[in-house]
Design a protein around this motif. Structure first.
Motif, PDB file in Angstrom:
ATOM      1  N   GLN A 226       2.709   6.011  -7.545  1.00  0.00           N
ATOM      2  CA  GLN A 226       1.757   6.558  -8.211  1.00  0.00           C
ATOM      3  C   GLN A 226       2.130   8.299  -8.026  1.00  0.00           C
ATOM      4  N   ALA A 227       2.766   8.684  -7.035  1.00  0.00           N
ATOM      5  CA  ALA A 227       3.378  10.102  -6.931  1.00  0.00           C
ATOM      6  C   ALA A 227       4.533  10.199  -8.149  1.00  0.00           C
TER       7      ALA A 227
ATOM      8  N   SER B  21      -3.723  -3.276  -2.694  1.00  0.00           N
ATOM      9  CA  SER B  21      -2.855  -2.328  -2.398  1.00  0.00           C
ATOM     10  C   SER B  21      -2.881  -1.098  -3.592  1.00  0.00           C
TER      11      SER B  21
ATOM     12  N   ILE C  99       0.820  -1.163   0.037  1.00  0.00           N
ATOM     13  CA  ILE C  99       0.288   0.025   0.042  1.00  0.00           C
ATOM     14  C   ILE C  99       0.811   1.136   0.013  1.00  0.00           C
ATOM     15  N   SER C 100       1.909   1.209   0.747  1.00  0.00           N
ATOM     16  CA  SER C 100       2.738   2.430   0.639  1.00  0.00           C
ATOM     17  C   SER C 100       3.570   2.472  -0.487  1.00  0.00           C
TER      18      SER C 100
ATOM     19  N   ALA D 198       2.723   1.869  -3.212  1.00  0.00           N
ATOM     20  CA  ALA D 198       1.784   1.971  -4.378  1.00  0.00           C
ATOM     21  C   ALA D 198       1.549   3.615  -4.393  1.00  0.00           C
ATOM     22  N   LYS D 199       1.470   4.058  -3.189  1.00  0.00           N
ATOM     23  CA  LYS D 199       1.395   5.491  -3.231  1.00  0.00           C
ATOM     24  C   LYS D 199       2.425   6.318  -3.565  1.00  0.00           C
ATOM     25  N   LEU D 200       3.894   5.756  -3.188  1.00  0.00           N
ATOM     26  CA  LEU D 200       4.942   6.403  -3.767  1.00  0.00           C
ATOM     27  C   LEU D 200       4.930   6.135  -5.100  1.00  0.00           C
TER      28      LEU D 200
END
Length: 200
Positions: free
Chosen positions: A53-54, A71, A46-47, A49-51
């Motif tokens: 995506q950014a 995620s 999950i963490s 994926a956020k990184l």
């Protein structure tokens, strides 16, 4: 294309590997956590994926379509003994990227039939990242698969060094994948750039 795989044997935690890979300029990362419980894998995914995506980078989850789904990652990479590709496709939908491992021409054709988006073909040579290693392919093994003229990209993997890259690409593969050669290095960014400069 340069695909970067995180590695359990790295001195860095998986999420830190992802951060440093992104900082180095990686655009395609596979989160390959083998030695962790499912909840820990999910939290990291999950963490990560956020990184990704950014940074507009692609994140692939190794082995687990379920963690990919939960995620928000871009896709999953499946070994020959993992979840069948049609099941993963049903769960993740047609937009998800699904990669499949292959070691022989027959397996590569199977992966294309199953609807994989790309094939991870290897190993090029012996590697410390994988237990129960399949037969070493080398130049002749990769050439046999490339002679099939498959319609999906083939990514070479397994013990690849920076000096091998141009030779491997000359065989017609669309990219290479590297794990310990980058994430096991003392200076991850320099190791990444050492591979990347041979692909450009």
């Amino acid at each position: 294309m340069l695909q970067c795989l995180t590695w359990d044997g790295s001195p860095l935690a998986h999420l830190e590997q992802v951060k440093q890979l992104l900082d180095a300029g990686a655009t395609w990362i596979q989160l390959r956590q083998k030695n962790a419980k499912e909840q820990e894998k999910l939290r990291t995914a999950i963490s990560a994926a956020k990184l990704c995506q950014a940074c507009k980078a692609t994140l692939i989850i190794n082995d687990s379509p379920q963690i990919c789904l939960e995620s928000g990652a871009n896709g999953v990479h499946l070994g020959l003994n993992d979840c069948p590709v049609p099941e993963a496709r049903k769960l993740l939908g047609k937009e998800a990227l699904i990669g499949g491992t292959a070691n022989t021409p027959e397996q590569a054709m199977q992966r294309e039939r199953e609807g994989c988006n790309y094939i991870g073909l290897g190993p090029w040579r012996a590697t410390r990242t994988k237990e129960n290693l399949s037969e070493i392919l080398g130049e002749s093994g990769i050439k046999k698969v490339m002679d099939l003229n498959l319609k999906i990209p083939v990514i070479a993997i397994g013990g690849i060094a920076p000096g091998d890259v141009k030779r491997i690409l000359s065989l017609g593969v669309q990219g290479i994948a590297v794990s310990s050669g980058i994430t096991g290095a003392m200076d991850l960014k320099q190791a990444f750039l050492g591979f990347a400069k041979n692909i450009a």
